[in-house]
Design a protein around this motif. Structure first.
Motif, short mmCIF file in Angstrom:
data_model
loop_
_atom_site.label_atom_id
_atom_site.label_comp_id
_atom_site.label_asym_id
_atom_site.label_seq_id
_atom_site.Cartn_x
_atom_site.Cartn_y
_atom_site.Cartn_z
N ILE A 152 0.65 5.02 -1.47
CA ILE A 152 0.52 4.53 -0.31
C ILE A 152 -0.71 3.91 -0.01
O ILE A 152 -0.69 2.70 0.68
N ILE A 153 -1.95 4.40 -0.46
CA ILE A 153 -3.38 4.01 -0.24
C ILE A 153 -3.45 2.41 -0.91
O ILE A 153 -3.83 1.45 -0.46
N ALA A 154 -2.58 2.29 -2.15
CA ALA A 154 -2.89 1.13 -2.90
C ALA A 154 -1.86 0.14 -2.45
O ALA A 154 -1.94 -1.09 -3.02
N SER A 155 -1.00 0.30 -1.52
CA SER A 155 0.15 -0.77 -1.02
C SER A 155 -0.53 -1.81 -0.23
O SER A 155 -1.62 -1.70 0.06
N PRO A 156 0.17 -3.06 -0.59
CA PRO A 156 -0.59 -4.28 0.32
C PRO A 156 -0.96 -4.13 1.70
O PRO A 156 -1.90 -4.69 2.19
N ILE A 157 0.12 -3.40 2.22
CA ILE A 157 -0.02 -3.16 3.64
C ILE A 157 -1.19 -2.33 4.00
O ILE A 157 -2.02 -2.46 4.91
#
Length: 288
Positions: A278-283
């Protein structure tokens, strides 16, 4: 009728040691209290306990305590004997006690010019403490400005040298991966060896920390998850330290049940992986 004139003394700064601290995730906690009176009672009790710990200091003459909403400011004049040791010790007790109750704190300790009375608290040291808390602490930890560590050298207890006092203070601190000094409230050495927590209850306390990690990793907010991954990192190190003790280690042979209890604590491997995604997601990167 003529109004009474107040006799005002001219405000002036003092060189003071200052703590600024607040509850982590307070907004979410308050949102839940509307339908949960027990949680509201628990929060009020926790806040009262923080105030009580601060009020029990030996330094009644120059100690000042200000509490507003979920925040607290505690300060001492720097010429108080053993003031830093007293403050760091109280914070250590506070962090352990509140974590055991299910609450995490974030804050900062610094030193500098401050005007602190029953009605007012302001000055460069207050600004510095707030900036450290909001920008440097970041995680559920209380960071200590290195400038504050000069105080024990000049105002030790009467039966200690300045270096001895600094050594006692340093025993509470750990340097984090980002270089910040923080008050350790998770490891065995800190909770039992330094703060003086109940040795027999330490497995239960680590489980309490694990429960905070478990609940925190359920969020989908990258900001919250970063804080929980920090907590998980220190929790998992504390568990691995005990779990990895050699079979003939003196503490392990004398405390077999505690060793088994701590070794069986969960490590939340799947939850941590999901949080990192989640932390690494683009958003998430765009939001940050």
């Amino acid at each position: 009728m003529a109004s009474k004139k107040r006799t005002l003394t001219k405000p002036s700064y003092e060189n003071r040691l200052v703590l600024f601290i607040d509850f982590l995730g307070f907004k979410n906690l308050i949102a839940r209290t509307s339908g949960d009176e027990q949680l509201l009672e628990k929060i009020v009790s926790a806040m009262d306990h923080i105030k009580q710990i601060a009020d029990e200091s030996e330094f009644f003459d120059t100690q000042r305590v200000t509490q507003f909403s979920d925040c607290m400011v505690v300060s001492y004049r720097v010429d108080e004997k053993s003031a830093v040791f007293d403050l760091i010790t109280n914070i250590g007790f506070m962090l352990v006690d509140l974590a055991g109750r299910g609450f995490l704190l974030r804050g900062a300790v610094t030193v500098g010019q401050l005007f602190h009375t029953a009605e007012h608290v302001l000055g460069p040291a207050m600004v510095r403490a707030y900036e450290l808390e909001s920008k440097c602490a970041k995680y559920p930890r209380v960071v200590v400005d290195r400038a504050a560590l000069n105080v024990p050298l000049t105002a030790p207890a009467s039966h200690h040298s300045g270096q001895e006092e600094l050594g006692y203070v340093s025993g509470y601190l750990q340097q984090d991966e980002d270089g910040q000094l923080f008050i350790d409230y998770i490891s065995w050495n800190a909770v039992v060896g330094t703060i003086g927590g109940d040795e027999k209850r330490y497995p239960e306390y680590l489980q309490d920390i694990g429960n905070l990690v478990k609940e925190g990793l359920k969020y989908d907010s990258a900001s919250v998850l970063e804080k929980m991954l920090w907590l998980h990192g220190h929790y998992s190190r504390a568990v691995r330290l005990i779990k990895g003790l050699p079979k003939r280690n003196k503490w392990r042979t004398q405390n077999p049940l505690q060793h088994i209890s701590i070794s069986a604590l969960p490590m939340f491997i799947k939850e941590v992986r999901a949080a990192r995604k989640i932390i690494a997601s683009p958003i998430a990167r765009k939001v940050r």
